[in-house]
Design a protein around this motif. Structure first.
Motif, PDB file in Angstrom:
ATOM      1  N   TYR A   1     -91.938 -34.102 -71.297  1.00  0.00           N
ATOM      2  CA  TYR A   1     -92.681 -35.126 -70.352  1.00  0.00           C
ATOM      3  C   TYR A   1     -91.825 -35.317 -69.094  1.00  0.00           C
ATOM      4  N   GLY A   2     -92.464 -35.059 -67.688  1.00  0.00           N
ATOM      5  CA  GLY A   2     -91.543 -35.629 -66.735  1.00  0.00           C
ATOM      6  C   GLY A   2     -92.623 -35.732 -65.644  1.00  0.00           C
ATOM      7  N   LEU A   3     -91.725 -35.575 -64.356  1.00  0.00           N
ATOM      8  CA  LEU A   3     -92.628 -35.871 -63.039  1.00  0.00           C
ATOM      9  C   LEU A   3     -93.745 -34.772 -62.839  1.00  0.00           C
ATOM     10  N   LEU A   4     -93.795 -33.517 -63.492  1.00  0.00           N
ATOM     11  CA  LEU A   4     -94.432 -32.859 -63.354  1.00  0.00           C
ATOM     12  C   LEU A   4     -95.704 -32.672 -64.347  1.00  0.00           C
ATOM     13  N   GLY A   5     -95.508 -33.376 -65.210  1.00  0.00           N
ATOM     14  CA  GLY A   5     -96.456 -33.315 -66.345  1.00  0.00           C
ATOM     15  C   GLY A   5     -95.742 -33.255 -67.788  1.00  0.00           C
ATOM     16  N   GLU A   6     -96.627 -32.833 -68.700  1.00  0.00           N
ATOM     17  CA  GLU A   6     -96.097 -32.591 -69.893  1.00  0.00           C
ATOM     18  C   GLU A   6     -96.459 -31.036 -70.297  1.00  0.00           C
ATOM     19  N   TYR A   7     -95.309 -30.570 -71.123  1.00  0.00           N
ATOM     20  CA  TYR A   7     -95.392 -29.161 -71.314  1.00  0.00           C
ATOM     21  C   TYR A   7     -95.064 -29.191 -72.946  1.00  0.00           C
ATOM     22  N   TRP A   8     -95.619 -27.948 -73.296  1.00  0.00           N
ATOM     23  CA  TRP A   8     -95.304 -27.512 -74.995  1.00  0.00           C
ATOM     24  C   TRP A   8     -94.672 -26.282 -75.152  1.00  0.00           C
TER      25      TRP A   8
END
Length: 115
Positions: free
Chosen positions: A98-105
């Motif tokens: 989770y960061g500035l560009l959003g959430e990734y899985w």
């Protein structure tokens, strides 16, 4: 975009150990937290362990003292060392960022604890 690829899952006997790895690639900057979640059929995905940009960690109560989350910023890697595994740890484990560009899985890796 951030890409996450997990590895290290498999079949292990109760009491055994596994080390999960998550390789990060893509637009890796301004990441706030990195973590591991797990999910079993019919249940919601749950947070297992998380580490923030400052290195602080938190764990679900059921894995405290057995699991350790760590990150290697130079290699863009996230790890989960799992010791004293129990049958109830059986699940698909997912890497999360989770960061500035959003959430990734990531796509998930199966961990099965069975004799």
């Amino acid at each position: 975009q951030v890409q996450l690829v997990e590895s290290g899952g498999g079949l292990v006997q109760p009491g055994g150990s596994l080390r999960l790895s998550c390789a990060l690639s893509g637009s890796i900057f301004s990441i706030y937290t990195m973590g591991w979640f797990r999910q079993t059929p019919g249940k919601q995905r749950e947070l297992v362990a998380r580490i923030n940009s400052g290195g602080s960690t938190n764990y679900v109560d059921s894995v405290k003292g057995r699991f350790t989350v760590s990150r290697d910023n130079a290699k863009n890697m996230l790890y989960l060392q799992m010791n004293s595994l129990k049958a109830e740890d059986t699940a698909v484990y997912y890497c999360n960022v989770y960061g500035l560009l959003g959430e990734y899985w990531g796509q998930g890796t199966q961990v099965t604890v069975s004799s």
